[in-house]
Write a protein that holds these residues in place. Sequence first.
Motif, PDB file in Angstrom:
ATOM      1  N   GLU A 101      13.466  -2.422   3.979  1.00  0.00           N
ATOM      2  CA  GLU A 101      13.325  -3.739   4.578  1.00  0.00           C
ATOM      3  C   GLU A 101      12.620  -3.617   5.932  1.00  0.00           C
ATOM      4  N   ALA A 102      13.095  -2.646   6.726  1.00  0.00           N
ATOM      5  CA  ALA A 102      12.500  -2.434   8.048  1.00  0.00           C
ATOM      6  C   ALA A 102      11.028  -2.070   7.909  1.00  0.00           C
ATOM      7  N   LEU A 103      10.739  -1.185   6.980  1.00  0.00           N
ATOM      8  CA  LEU A 103       9.359  -0.740   6.813  1.00  0.00           C
ATOM      9  C   LEU A 103       8.468  -1.885   6.339  1.00  0.00           C
ATOM     10  N   ARG A 104       9.029  -2.744   5.465  1.00  0.00           N
ATOM     11  CA  ARG A 104       8.230  -3.852   4.951  1.00  0.00           C
ATOM     12  C   ARG A 104       7.810  -4.777   6.094  1.00  0.00           C
ATOM     13  N   ILE A 105       8.779  -5.127   6.934  1.00  0.00           N
ATOM     14  CA  ILE A 105       8.448  -6.021   8.056  1.00  0.00           C
ATOM     15  C   ILE A 105       7.452  -5.325   8.979  1.00  0.00           C
ATOM     16  N   ALA A 106       7.686  -4.034   9.197  1.00  0.00           N
ATOM     17  CA  ALA A 106       6.780  -3.290  10.073  1.00  0.00           C
ATOM     18  C   ALA A 106       5.366  -3.314   9.508  1.00  0.00           C
ATOM     19  N   TYR A 107       5.281  -3.110   8.195  1.00  0.00           N
ATOM     20  CA  TYR A 107       3.965  -3.111   7.541  1.00  0.00           C
ATOM     21  C   TYR A 107       3.239  -4.436   7.766  1.00  0.00           C
ATOM     22  N   ASP A 108       3.955  -5.524   7.510  1.00  0.00           N
ATOM     23  CA  ASP A 108       3.340  -6.843   7.685  1.00  0.00           C
ATOM     24  C   ASP A 108       2.898  -7.048   9.121  1.00  0.00           C
ATOM     25  N   GLU A 109       3.750  -6.525  10.027  1.00  0.00           N
ATOM     26  CA  GLU A 109       3.467  -6.735  11.438  1.00  0.00           C
ATOM     27  C   GLU A 109       2.232  -5.932  11.871  1.00  0.00           C
ATOM     28  N   VAL A 110       2.150  -4.703  11.413  1.00  0.00           N
ATOM     29  CA  VAL A 110       1.030  -3.860  11.805  1.00  0.00           C
ATOM     30  C   VAL A 110      -0.268  -4.485  11.335  1.00  0.00           C
ATOM     31  N   LYS A 111      -0.206  -5.067  10.169  1.00  0.00           N
ATOM     32  CA  LYS A 111      -1.442  -5.619   9.593  1.00  0.00           C
ATOM     33  C   LYS A 111      -1.984  -6.765  10.410  1.00  0.00           C
ATOM     34  N   LYS A 112      -1.103  -7.440  11.128  1.00  0.00           N
ATOM     35  CA  LYS A 112      -1.564  -8.520  11.997  1.00  0.00           C
ATOM     36  C   LYS A 112      -2.399  -7.968  13.134  1.00  0.00           C
ATOM     37  N   GLY A 113      -2.134  -6.702  13.494  1.00  0.00           N
ATOM     38  CA  GLY A 113      -2.836  -6.132  14.658  1.00  0.00           C
ATOM     39  C   GLY A 113      -4.020  -5.278  14.219  1.00  0.00           C
ATOM     40  N   GLU A 114      -4.399  -4.366  15.080  1.00  0.00           N
ATOM     41  CA  GLU A 114      -5.580  -3.555  14.784  1.00  0.00           C
ATOM     42  C   GLU A 114      -5.283  -2.066  14.893  1.00  0.00           C
ATOM     43  N   ASN A 115      -3.997  -1.716  14.926  1.00  0.00           N
ATOM     44  CA  ASN A 115      -3.639  -0.320  15.157  1.00  0.00           C
ATOM     45  C   ASN A 115      -3.627   0.441  13.833  1.00  0.00           C
ATOM     46  N   THR A 116      -4.763   1.020  13.482  1.00  0.00           N
ATOM     47  CA  THR A 116      -4.868   1.686  12.183  1.00  0.00           C
ATOM     48  C   THR A 116      -4.047   2.969  12.141  1.00  0.00           C
ATOM     49  N   GLN A 117      -3.941   3.618  13.279  1.00  0.00           N
ATOM     50  CA  GLN A 117      -3.165   4.851  13.372  1.00  0.00           C
ATOM     51  C   GLN A 117      -1.715   4.603  12.952  1.00  0.00           C
ATOM     52  N   LEU A 118      -1.156   3.591  13.606  1.00  0.00           N
ATOM     53  CA  LEU A 118       0.232   3.235  13.331  1.00  0.00           C
ATOM     54  C   LEU A 118       0.373   2.777  11.876  1.00  0.00           C
ATOM     55  N   PHE A 119      -0.654   2.082  11.413  1.00  0.00           N
ATOM     56  CA  PHE A 119      -0.649   1.593  10.031  1.00  0.00           C
ATOM     57  C   PHE A 119      -0.503   2.760   9.055  1.00  0.00           C
ATOM     58  N   ARG A 120      -1.287   3.799   9.292  1.00  0.00           N
ATOM     59  CA  ARG A 120      -1.210   4.957   8.397  1.00  0.00           C
ATOM     60  C   ARG A 120       0.179   5.583   8.426  1.00  0.00           C
ATOM     61  N   GLU A 121       0.733   5.637   9.613  1.00  0.00           N
ATOM     62  CA  GLU A 121       2.096   6.184   9.766  1.00  0.00           C
ATOM     63  C   GLU A 121       3.083   5.401   8.906  1.00  0.00           C
ATOM     64  N   VAL A 122       2.994   4.070   9.039  1.00  0.00           N
ATOM     65  CA  VAL A 122       3.925   3.216   8.296  1.00  0.00           C
ATOM     66  C   VAL A 122       3.736   3.432   6.799  1.00  0.00           C
ATOM     67  N   VAL A 123       2.474   3.481   6.390  1.00  0.00           N
ATOM     68  CA  VAL A 123       2.199   3.662   4.971  1.00  0.00           C
ATOM     69  C   VAL A 123       2.790   4.987   4.486  1.00  0.00           C
ATOM     70  N   ALA A 124       2.612   6.015   5.277  1.00  0.00           N
ATOM     71  CA  ALA A 124       3.147   7.317   4.889  1.00  0.00           C
ATOM     72  C   ALA A 124       4.663   7.255   4.756  1.00  0.00           C
ATOM     73  N   LYS A 125       5.286   6.505   5.648  1.00  0.00           N
ATOM     74  CA  LYS A 125       6.751   6.402   5.612  1.00  0.00           C
ATOM     75  C   LYS A 125       7.200   5.631   4.378  1.00  0.00           C
ATOM     76  N   ILE A 126       6.444   4.590   4.031  1.00  0.00           N
ATOM     77  CA  ILE A 126       6.808   3.798   2.858  1.00  0.00           C
ATOM     78  C   ILE A 126       6.646   4.656   1.598  1.00  0.00           C
TER      79      ILE A 126
END
Lengths: 441, 425
Positions: free
Chosen positions: A65-90
Motif C-alpha cells: 500500500e505504501a509503495l503504491r502511493i509512493a509510486y503514484d506520488e513519484v510519477k507526479k514529479g520528475e525524480n527518475t532516480q527515486l522512481f527507479r528505486e520505488v520500482v525496484a522495491k515494488i
Amino acid sequence: MEPESSSSSPTLISSNGDAPAPHRPISNPDLLDIDSYSSLYSGRTKITRLLFIADRCDVVSLQLEALRIAYDEVKKGENTQLFREVVAKIAGRLGDAHGPDPDWTEVVERKADARKDKLENELNAYRTNLIKESIRMGYNDFGDFYYAHGALGDAFKNYVRTRDYCTTSKHIIHMCLNAILVSIEMGQFTHVTSYVSKAEQSQEAVEPIVAAKLRCAAGLAHLEAKKYKLAARMFLETHPELGNNYSEVIAAQDVATYGGLCALASFDRAELKAKVIDNINFRNFLELVPEVRELIHDFYSSHYASCLDYLGSLKANLLLDIHLHDHVDTLYDQIRSKALIQYTHPFVSVDMRMMADAFKTSVAGLEKELEALITEDQIQARIDSHNKILYARHADQRNSTFQRVLQTGSEFDRDVKAMLLRANLIKHEFYSKQSKKLHNF
Amino acid sequence: MSDAVESIVGHIQSLSSSPIQLDQLHRFLNRREKQLRSESTHLLSALPQLDPSLHSLGYLYIVDGYTTAHDTKELPDEFVSIIGRFLNTCSANQIRLAPEKFVAVCRRLKDQVMLIQSPIRGVAPLRAAIRKLQASPEHLTAIHPDFLLLCLSAKCYRTGLAVLEDDVYEVENSKDLLLYGYYGGMICIGQKCFRKALDLLHNVITAPMANLSAVAVEAYKKYVLVSLIHLGQFIPDFPKYISATAEKNLKSYAQPYLELAVTYDTGKVTELERCVQKHQERFQKDNNFGLVRQVVSSTYKRNVQRLTQTYLTLSLQDIADRVQLNSSKEAEMLVLQMIQDGEIFATINQKDGMVRFLEDPEQYRSCEMVERIDSSMQRMMMLSKKLTATNEALSCDPAFLTKVGKERSPMLDLDDYDPALEHFM
C-alpha cells in the motif's frame, strides 16, 4: 521489567537493556492508516516517509500500500532516480500499472536535460549582465531543478549560492528555508541549526508562519542531536498557524507528538504544567493527536497505568516515523524513569507490589528498575527486598557534614604537606643551581 | 701500621674534643685523603685504636678511605658489624661535618649486606644513621632510600613504617624523594596502609622533574592499582601542579593499568578477569600481579558496598547473584568478613538467609570523636602556621626575590603560591 511481558503486551514500554532492537520490523501496525498518514505530507518527504514505512514494516499488504502511493506520488514529479528505486522495491508485485514505465522516465529525463540547458543559458546571460536579482533567481531555479530531480547536494549548493545575491531580508529567509528543507532531506542536521539561526538573525520580524517553520526545523535538529529538552522547547513554541503549511517537512500532528514526548521525557512537573498543559498554543496541536494529549494529562495526574497504555499503543506507529524512530526507546525509557521517580517522591514508604501493579510489571522487575535509579541517585530511597517495601531515605545533614568536614580536613592536611615538600625541593634545586653558577665564575 | 697512618691516628686522637679542634681535624683529614687511600691496607688495623663515639669524624674518614679503596666483594665479613657499631655509636655532631662521607659509608654498608644476602643486618644501623644525620625528623636524608630498600628486602615493614611516620618536608635531592616515595609506598602496601601508600606514591608522581623518571612511571602504575583497591575508583586527571613531562608521558607508559581501571568502573567481575588475562604477562613482568589480584578481589567488596546504598534487606542468594559469587555461602562469608572489618554495617539473619544493611552507627557525639576532631583542628592550625612561616621565609629569601624580580612578576602571595591550595580558600 521482564522481557517476556514487553513482547507479549504492547501496552508496556520497556526500560532496560532488553528493549527491542530499533531495527526490529513492526508487526502490528493495525492502527496506521497509510492513506490518511500520507495525505498529511507533500513533496519529497511524503515519498521518503512512505518508503521508510515500506522498509520498516513487515506486513506485506501495508508495504505494498505504501509503495503504491509512493509510486503514484513519484510519477507526479520528475525524480527518475527515486522512481527507479520505488520500482525496484515494488518488484512487480503491484501488476503492470505500477511497473518500470521506461517511456515516462525517458520523456522526463529528456525534458530535464533540455530544461537544464535552458537554465544554464539563462544564468550565463544574467551573470554577464550582472543583475543581482536575476542571478539570484537563476541559482534559485537551479536549486529547485536539482531538488525536483533528487540531486540534493547540488540543490543545496545552488540555494546557498543565492546568498551572495540576496538584497532583502526576505530573500535571505527564503534562502535559509530552502537550505533547511534540503538539509533535512539529506539528514544534515548541523546545517539545519546553522541556517535556522541565520534566518532568526534577520533584521525584520519574520512572519508567524515562517517563525513556526523555523521552530519546527530547529526542533527536529535538536531531536536528532538527542537534545530532547531543547527540542521540546522548540516544538512547544511553535505557533499553531503552522497548520499544514509545512507539509513538505512536518505535519501539525508530528509537532504535537514530538513536542509532547520530548517534554514528558525531559521536563519536571512544574515545567510540564506551565509549558505544556497550560500552553494555549500547544493545546491546538494536542487536539490533533488526542492520544498524546491524554497521556500527558494522565502522566501529570499520576495515572501511570493508563499513560503507559497510551504510550504502548502509540509505539508501533512511532517506530515507523522517519524522524522519531531512533529516539522512541530512549524517550520511553526516560518517561518511564520519570514516572517511577514521581511515583515514589511523595511517600515515606511504598509497597512495591502496589507500585508494580501501577506500572504493570513484576515486583522483581520493578526492583531492578528501582535499583538502577537509586544507584544513579535519582531516587533517594532504599529497598527492603525482604518485605518488598521501598523506604525513602533522608540523608542525615549533621552526620554528612561531620563526615565532609573530617574528609576536607585530611585532604587539606595531605595537600599542604605535599605542597610544602614540593616547594622545598624546588627551593633546594634552585639553590644548588645558583651555587653551581657561582662556582663556575 | 705505617707511620703515616699512625700520625693520622695521633691527630685524630688529640683533635676530637672541642668544635674548634674538630674543625682543624676536618681540614687536616681533607688534605690527607689521598694518603689515606694509598695506605688503605693498614687502615683496618688502625680502627681498634679509635673510639667510634669519641673520634667519630676520624673514624668516618678511615672507614671511608678503607671502603673506597676496596671493592665491596673484597670487604671482610666482620666489616658489616664494624660499620654497624660505628653507625650506632657515632657522635651526630661530628659526622654532620662530613655528611657526604657518611652517606657514602652507609651506601657501602647497604651494598655489602645486599651482597651477602642478609639485608636485615643493615636495617638497624641505617636507621640509627638516619637519626644521627638528620637535623630534625622533617629532613629527608640520602640514607632514607637505602634504608627503605633494606627494609623491603628484609621484609621489616614495621621498622620501615616507623620511619615513614615522620612527615618529611626538607628535601635536597629529587632522586632521594622519588626513591623514598616509591620504596615507602611499597612498604605501606606490604602493611596494607593504602592511604599512606597513595600519599607517598602521589608525591613521587607529582614531584617536579625535568625528565621523566622510571621511578615515577613505576610509581604511577602502583598508584593506579592502589587507588582501585583503596578508593574503589581511579581518577585519571592529573593535578595542576604535576610537572609537564609527567603529565605528557605517564599515561602512555601505563596503558594496561588504565584499561584495568576503566573495566573496574563497570563493576563486572568477568570483564575484569578478562582484562587481567589479557595483560597478565605485562602485570607479571612489572611485578604487580599480586596487586592486580587484590584489585580483582576488592571488586566484590565494592559491589557489596554499592548494594548497601540501594537495599535495606537483601537475601544472601540475591547478594551472590548481584556480585557474581558462586553461592550464598560465599556471599555470607564475604558479608561476614566485611562486617568484621567495619567496611559495611549489617546483620545477617541465618534463619531466612537475609542480610539487613544498617546505616553507619557513628553519630559524631562520642568523646573520642570530639577528641579526634579537636586533634585534627590542632593539626590543621599547625600546618597553616607552618605554611605562613614558609611563605614569609620565602618572600624574604634573597635568591627568590632576585628571581622574581628578574621575571618582573609581582610579589607572590599565598593564593598563587600553589594551585593545590585553591579549593581550600
